[in-house]
Write a protein that holds these residues in place. Structure first.
Motif, mmCIF file in Angstrom:
data_model
loop_
_atom_site.group_PDB
_atom_site.id
_atom_site.type_symbol
_atom_site.label_atom_id
_atom_site.label_comp_id
_atom_site.label_asym_id
_atom_site.label_seq_id
_atom_site.Cartn_x
_atom_site.Cartn_y
_atom_site.Cartn_z
ATOM 1 N N THR A 172 9.704 -0.341 -6.910
ATOM 2 C CA THR A 172 9.711 -0.941 -8.251
ATOM 3 C C THR A 172 10.557 -2.212 -8.289
ATOM 4 O O THR A 172 10.325 -3.066 -9.151
ATOM 5 C CB THR A 172 10.191 0.056 -9.320
ATOM 6 O OG1 THR A 172 11.496 0.531 -8.987
ATOM 7 C CG2 THR A 172 9.229 1.229 -9.431
ATOM 8 N N ALA A 173 11.475 -2.356 -7.352
ATOM 9 C CA ALA A 173 12.273 -3.588 -7.284
ATOM 10 C C ALA A 173 11.418 -4.797 -6.911
ATOM 11 O O ALA A 173 11.807 -5.928 -7.174
ATOM 12 C CB ALA A 173 13.420 -3.414 -6.290
ATOM 13 N N LEU A 174 10.262 -4.567 -6.305
ATOM 14 C CA LEU A 174 9.360 -5.664 -5.932
ATOM 15 C C LEU A 174 8.616 -6.239 -7.127
ATOM 16 O O LEU A 174 8.071 -7.339 -7.058
ATOM 17 C CB LEU A 174 8.324 -5.163 -4.909
ATOM 18 C CG LEU A 174 8.828 -4.745 -3.550
ATOM 19 C CD1 LEU A 174 7.681 -4.132 -2.738
ATOM 20 C CD2 LEU A 174 9.424 -5.926 -2.819
ATOM 21 N N ILE A 175 8.574 -5.488 -8.213
ATOM 22 C CA ILE A 175 7.746 -5.864 -9.352
ATOM 23 C C ILE A 175 8.591 -6.595 -10.383
ATOM 24 O O ILE A 175 9.599 -6.075 -10.846
ATOM 25 C CB ILE A 175 7.087 -4.617 -9.981
ATOM 26 C CG1 ILE A 175 6.245 -3.890 -8.924
ATOM 27 C CG2 ILE A 175 6.241 -5.008 -11.183
ATOM 28 C CD1 ILE A 175 5.796 -2.518 -9.355
ATOM 29 N N ALA A 194 0.831 -1.209 0.000
ATOM 30 C CA ALA A 194 0.000 0.000 0.000
ATOM 31 C C ALA A 194 0.862 1.253 0.000
ATOM 32 O O ALA A 194 0.566 2.227 -0.708
ATOM 33 C CB ALA A 194 -0.941 -0.011 1.205
ATOM 34 N N THR A 195 1.923 1.239 0.789
ATOM 35 C CA THR A 195 2.845 2.371 0.826
ATOM 36 C C THR A 195 3.472 2.583 -0.542
ATOM 37 O O THR A 195 3.567 3.718 -1.033
ATOM 38 C CB THR A 195 3.921 2.149 1.902
ATOM 39 O OG1 THR A 195 3.274 2.046 3.178
ATOM 40 C CG2 THR A 195 4.929 3.277 1.939
ATOM 41 N N CYS A 196 3.869 1.497 -1.175
ATOM 42 C CA CYS A 196 4.459 1.607 -2.514
ATOM 43 C C CYS A 196 3.455 2.121 -3.538
ATOM 44 O O CYS A 196 3.801 2.931 -4.401
ATOM 45 C CB CYS A 196 5.027 0.262 -2.955
ATOM 46 S SG CYS A 196 6.584 -0.151 -2.133
ATOM 47 N N ALA A 245 0.515 -2.774 -11.125
ATOM 48 C CA ALA A 245 1.025 -4.059 -10.624
ATOM 49 C C ALA A 245 1.020 -4.082 -9.094
ATOM 50 O O ALA A 245 0.680 -5.099 -8.482
ATOM 51 C CB ALA A 245 2.435 -4.307 -11.152
ATOM 52 N N MET A 246 1.365 -2.961 -8.478
ATOM 53 C CA MET A 246 1.366 -2.885 -7.023
ATOM 54 C C MET A 246 -0.060 -3.005 -6.483
ATOM 55 O O MET A 246 -0.299 -3.669 -5.472
ATOM 56 C CB MET A 246 2.012 -1.570 -6.572
ATOM 57 C CG MET A 246 2.422 -1.563 -5.139
ATOM 58 S SD MET A 246 3.635 -2.839 -4.671
ATOM 59 C CE MET A 246 5.049 -2.390 -5.660
#
Length: 131
Positions: free
Chosen positions: A126-129, A37-39, A67-68
């Motif tokens: 964005t590194a999470l995606i 949610a923060t992202c 995507a987030m």
């Protein structure tokens, strides 16, 4: 993003969030939800900022934000909607403040710090995606 792709992405993130000793890096689903949610909030602020200064980049950010949001939908309990909205709005306001500080600041050192911090926070998201 399709449901299967979202679930696969979520499973990969869950697998990646375990250390070599098997201890989870993210303590609970609620921590993951808050992080996602923060992202989403940060990426919303970034996208809106790019609308003013870098239109083409906003299209890529919009995809990352979508995507987030898919990740949020994959892990969110329906009863958490108000809390998730609060996290998103708070993060969006904080990111927007950093971007404004970086752009419209007379103190070059402070502006550079704000720009670096805003970029670092966005890059962490964005590194999470998976692309």
């Amino acid at each position: 993003m399709g449901a299967m792709k979202t679930l696969t992405l979520y499973a990969a993130l869950c697998t990646a969030s375990v250390t070599a000793h098997g201890a989870p890096l993210m303590a609970s689903n609620n921590n993951q939800l808050q992080h996602f949610a923060t992202c989403a909030g940060r990426l919303s602020a970034q996208m809106e900022f790019q609308w003013m200064f870098d239109g083409p980049a906003s299209e890529q950010t919009a995809l990352q934000r979508a995507a987030m949001i898919d990740l949020i939908d994959a892990v969110m309990d329906p009863n958490d909607g108000r809390t998730v909205l609060h996290w998103r709005i708070s993060a969006k306001l904080a990111q927007s403040a950093l971007l404004t500080r970086a752009t419209f600041n007379n103190d070059a050192t402070d502006a550079a710090w704000a720009a670096r911090t805003a970029a670092r926070l966005t890059n962490e998201c964005t590194a999470l995606i998976l692309s």
